[in-house]
Scaffold this active site. Structure first.
Site: not given
Ligand code: ADP
Length: 609
Positions: A393, A406, A409, A430, A536-537, A576
């Site tokens: 991220h 997010e 932004r 991302r 992050h993921h 993602r």
């Protein structure tokens, strides 16, 4: 006094008593810490002391009743810690500290920052009374290993992992009449889902129609998700995600979760899918709280501190799990098994086996995100997909892995480097933004926003309270406070002015951003947060089909075994989209809950094998 006068006094007294009782109820409801400890044997010479320390979201204030060598009472008087995480630390830690008489007790797993703040506040309270906190810095003896008692349990559906997907699957299966056991290895439910801040993507919803968002279609959402995932995802799973997303929003209304706004999602070319809960609050805490309340209402057997260690198989079919808590080993027999254990973004060894550069990276994940379900499923023959697809991220605070979501932004924030310049479409995917940041000088960047954004994004306040923001009343002042020097200061001023013009004209000529440009950044004071990419993921995981059935390495369904959420792969491909993790856990959590229900119901039929 005559009788009438006496009656009046009595009436007044009764009124005061009722008011007092009501006020007491309100006060009790507002108590931040229902787990407070005050010992019955508190001696008269014990003193009551108050101390504070900085927690995750703001100051934590505790009251300690103590003598120089013994703590008799601990109350957490006030805190702003996250619901479900910090609140659990406040509930559980005072008892642990009191019992061990030590500030070196283990923190509450998954709530380290809040636990540390409580301990520090206690130490500060003791010091304020002239007591030496070191008296309570005693090593806590490891608990004697206990012989765990074997316990046999039966249910229709056992669900492993109580994050968003597990809570959703459990609630749905219970609503259909199933007897469900939900296991959670941490002391509290919520997992990574609790940390989701931005919102939940969905397409073709009633809210989008009301807002006239004609581009927010299932087709566009499917295509955006596939494109941003570099066409690596399974198109059938992505289509299912998109097609069922609107139903998911409707279903959430039945658990009292309401969305009131729809914002732009990174990389989606101005199309808006990101549904935001009422009040602009963080989506994860909001949904986990609503779902957890449902588990309580429905009387679901939720067992925290209980870790699944094995899936039980009989003739190729999943028939239950083995799980353990501190004192028991459970053999849980079930007609169907649902794996919702989340990803492996806190398992550095596993991540490094796919990408060695991640061995020492910062992660936004909770400490329980260790990929257990993937291992459990692999052990019974499940296939996995896209395991090497691990998302960075772009806006993560490096000191403790806090994510700047997010939604900053989406509401207009931009990203600049240490030369005071933008360098990328800040709302691209991302992966694109993260990779661009990694090429900038000094290894970090800043996310920039203004007071107008703070006024419209409730969750931004906690970043200010925690001291993560750098502030300035002019662009120049902010630049200097950010540590920019020389040309970088003027560059930054120019960047901000150019950006505001781009917003006014609706065109970002420099980097082609066309998203999150409803408001410029012109309302002082101005804010910056120092950020860099963080893990992050984990996009890969257990292979499933559109019914959330687990697929084995020969391509066949493993009967009785279902999976949903971050533990699965194939839904996000190589990247993602922000807001799709929440969509994933609700959509596929519901599908897994339904499929597990159907399977269990069929198993219960008299002619079932
Ligand atoms: P998702 O978004 O897919 O629901 P989360 O990370 O929110 O993922 O939730 C996964 C949950 O599963 C976490 O609360 C985690 O602690 C829990 N969990 C992980 N491994 C196990 C296990 N072996 N047994 C029980 N619970 C587990």
């Amino acid at each position: 006094m005559n009788n009438k006068g006496f009656d009046k006094v009595r009436l007044l007294l009764v009124a005061v008593l009722i008011l007092g009782a009501l006020l007491n109820i309100v006060w009790m409801k507002n108590l931040p810490n229902p787990g407070e400890i005050v010992a019955e044997d508190t001696p008269d010479d014990a003193v009551v002391l108050v101390g504070t320390a900085q927690g995750r979201n703001g100051p934590v204030e505790v009251e300690v009743t103590a003598t120089a060598d013994r703590i008799y009472g601990i109350r957490v008087l006030d805190h702003q810690e996250s619901d479900g995480i910090g609140t659990e630390a406040a509930r559980l830690l005072p008892g642990k500290i009191y019992e061990s008489q030590s500030l070196l007790v283990d923190s509450i797993a998954g709530a380290t920052i809040s636990s540390d703040a409580i301990k520090e506040a206690i130490a500060n309270a003791l010091s304020s009374g002239g007591f030496d906190p070191n008296v309570f810095m005693v090593e806590v003896a490891a608990a004697e290993p206990v012989e765990k008692t074997p316990v046999e349990l039966d249910c229709d559906v056992v669900v492993v992992g109580a994050g968003g997907a597990g809570l959703t699957a459990s609630v749905l299966a219970t609503q259909q009449g199933m007897d469900v056991i939900l296991l959670e290895k941490m002391p509290f439910v919520g997992g990574n889902s609790l940390r989701a801040e931005g919102g939940m993507n969905a397409a073709g919803t009633k809210l989008e129609a009301e807002l006239g968002l004609d581009d927010s279609t299932v087709e566009n959402f499917t295509e955006d998700t596939l494109r941003l995932g570099h066409y690596l995802a399974d198109p059938d799973l992505v289509r299912t995600l998109a097609e069922k997303s609107s139903d998911a929003i409707e279903w959430l209304k039945t658990v009292n979760a309401q969305f009131t706004g729809v914002k732009a999602t990174g990389g989606c070319e101005g199309r808006k899918y990101l549904h935001q809960p009422e009040g602009g609050v963080a989506v994860g805490e909001y949904l986990v709280d609503k779902l957890k309340t449902q588990t309580e209402k429905l009387g679901i057997d939720v067992r925290v501190n209980t870790k699944a260690t094995e899936i039980l198989m009989d003739n190729g079919q999943a028939v239950g799990v083995i799980a353990e808590d501190a004192e028991h080993v459970y053999t849980i027999h079930a007609k169907s098994v649902v794996i919702t254990t989340g990803g492996f973004g806190a398992n550095f060894e596993l991540m490094a086996s796919y990408d060695p550069s991640l061995a020492n990276a910062v992660t936004t994940n909770h400490s329980g995100a260790t990929g257990d379900g993937i291992m459990l499923a692999r052990a019974v023959g499940a296939d996995t997909v896209d395991m090497e697809q691990i998302q960075l991220h772009p806006t993560v605070i490096q000191s403790d892995g806090t994510l700047v979501s997010e939604s900053f932004r989406s509401l207009g924030a931009i990203v600049v480097n240490t030369e005071g310049k933008r360098f990328v479409n800040d709302l691209a995917g991302r992966d694109v933004v993260s990779q661009a940041e990694l090429k900038q000088p000094d290894g970090y960047c800043f996310i920039i926003f203004d007071q107008n954004l703070v006024d419209h994004l409730a969750l931004s306040q906690k970043f200010i309270d925690r001291g993560f923001t750098i502030q300035g009343n002019t662009y120049e002042e902010l630049a200097k406070n950010m540590g920019l020097t020389g040309d970088a200061v003027q560059n930054f001023v120019n960047t901000m002015n150019t950006w505001n013009e781009s917003v006014a004209n609706g065109i970002d000529e420099e980097f082609g951003r066309n998203n999150g440009m409803d408001d410029d950044l012109s309302v002082a004071p101005f804010y910056a947060i120092k950020i860099a990419p963080g893990i992050h993921h984990t996009m890969g995981g257990i292979k499933i089909n559109t019914n959330a059935e687990v697929i084995d390495t020969d391509g066949n369904v493993i009967p009785g075994l279902f999976a949903a959420g971050e533990t699965t792969g194939g839904i996000h491909g190589g990247n993602r989209v922000g807001g799709n993790a929440v969509c994933d856990f609700v959509v596929f959590g519901r599908i897994a809950g339904q499929s597990a229900t159907d399977f269990a119901a069929a198993e219960a039929l008299p002619n079932a094998a």
